[in-house]
Write a protein that holds these residues in place. Structure first.
Motif, PDB file in Angstrom:
ATOM      1  N   CYS A 212      -4.851   5.591   7.314  1.00 34.70           N
ATOM      2  CA  CYS A 212      -5.951   5.059   6.511  1.00 34.70           C
ATOM      3  C   CYS A 212      -6.870   4.216   7.405  1.00 34.70           C
ATOM      4  CB  CYS A 212      -5.418   4.236   5.334  1.00 34.70           C
ATOM      5  SG  CYS A 212      -4.659   2.670   5.805  1.00 34.70           S
TER       6      CYS A 212
ATOM      7  N   TRP B 210      -2.316  -8.372   6.749  1.00 37.67           N
ATOM      8  CA  TRP B 210      -1.875  -7.085   6.214  1.00 37.67           C
ATOM      9  C   TRP B 210      -0.394  -6.811   6.410  1.00 37.67           C
ATOM     10  CZ3 TRP B 210      -6.404  -4.058   8.862  1.00 37.67           C
ATOM     11  CH2 TRP B 210      -7.578  -4.272   8.125  1.00 37.67           C
TER      12      TRP B 210
ATOM     13  N   VAL C 243       1.229  -5.858   3.235  1.00 41.00           N
ATOM     14  CA  VAL C 243       0.558  -4.706   2.619  1.00 41.00           C
ATOM     15  C   VAL C 243       0.992  -3.408   3.300  1.00 41.00           C
ATOM     16  CG1 VAL C 243      -1.668  -3.617   2.159  1.00 41.00           C
ATOM     17  CG2 VAL C 243      -1.439  -6.099   1.950  1.00 41.00           C
ATOM     18  N   TYR C 244       1.009  -3.413   4.636  1.00 46.01           N
ATOM     19  CA  TYR C 244       1.317  -2.191   5.392  1.00 46.01           C
ATOM     20  C   TYR C 244       2.658  -2.229   6.116  1.00 46.01           C
ATOM     21  CZ  TYR C 244      -3.550  -1.065   4.528  1.00 46.01           C
ATOM     22  OH  TYR C 244      -4.745  -0.796   3.908  1.00 46.01           O
TER      23      TYR C 244
ATOM     24  N   SER D  28       0.837  -1.190   0.000  1.00 50.50           N
ATOM     25  CA  SER D  28       0.000   0.000   0.000  1.00 50.50           C
ATOM     26  C   SER D  28       0.874   1.244   0.000  1.00 50.50           C
ATOM     27  CB  SER D  28      -0.874  -0.009   1.253  1.00 50.50           C
ATOM     28  OG  SER D  28      -1.488   1.237   1.454  1.00 50.50           O
TER      29      SER D  28
ATOM     30  N   TYR E  74       2.277   1.909   3.318  1.00 47.12           N
ATOM     31  CA  TYR E  74       3.287   0.998   3.857  1.00 47.12           C
ATOM     32  C   TYR E  74       4.259   1.792   4.740  1.00 47.12           C
ATOM     33  CZ  TYR E  74       6.692  -2.791   3.972  1.00 47.12           C
ATOM     34  OH  TYR E  74       7.537  -3.792   4.377  1.00 47.12           O
TER      35      TYR E  74
END
Length: 88
Positions: free
Chosen positions: A47, A80, A83-84, A8, A11
């Motif tokens: 987010c 996640w 992703v992050y 993302s 991140y």
């Protein structure tokens, strides 16, 4: 080949939060509360997914290591981590 790793644009944002709550060089015995982490997350305007991770923290006092372990556990449980990013 299909790449399943998606990072993302957010991140690393949780690492920024952790670093803001526990400045580099601060004692490993220093503590912060969930409220401290939530307040920093709001300042950084995380987010929705990352706000969910922060809100999932149990209400308690954390050392940096314990906070990182808890955040990483929540990230992994949601799938996640890649992703992050995880925190240290």
């Amino acid at each position: 080949m299909f790449n399943t790793d998606f990072r993302s644009e957010d991140y690393g944002e949780l690492q920024r939060v952790v670093n803001a709550v526990f400045a580099p060089g601060v004692s490993s015995r220093a503590t912060a509360t969930k409220l401290d982490v939530v307040a920093r997350a709001e300042i950084f305007d995380l987010c929705e997914d990352l706000r969910e991770v922060v809100e999932a923290l149990p209400s308690r006092t954390y050392t940096r290591q314990r906070l990182c372990d808890q955040l990483n556990s929540i990230l992994i449980a949601h799938g996640w981590g890649s992703v992050y990013g995880t925190v240290e």
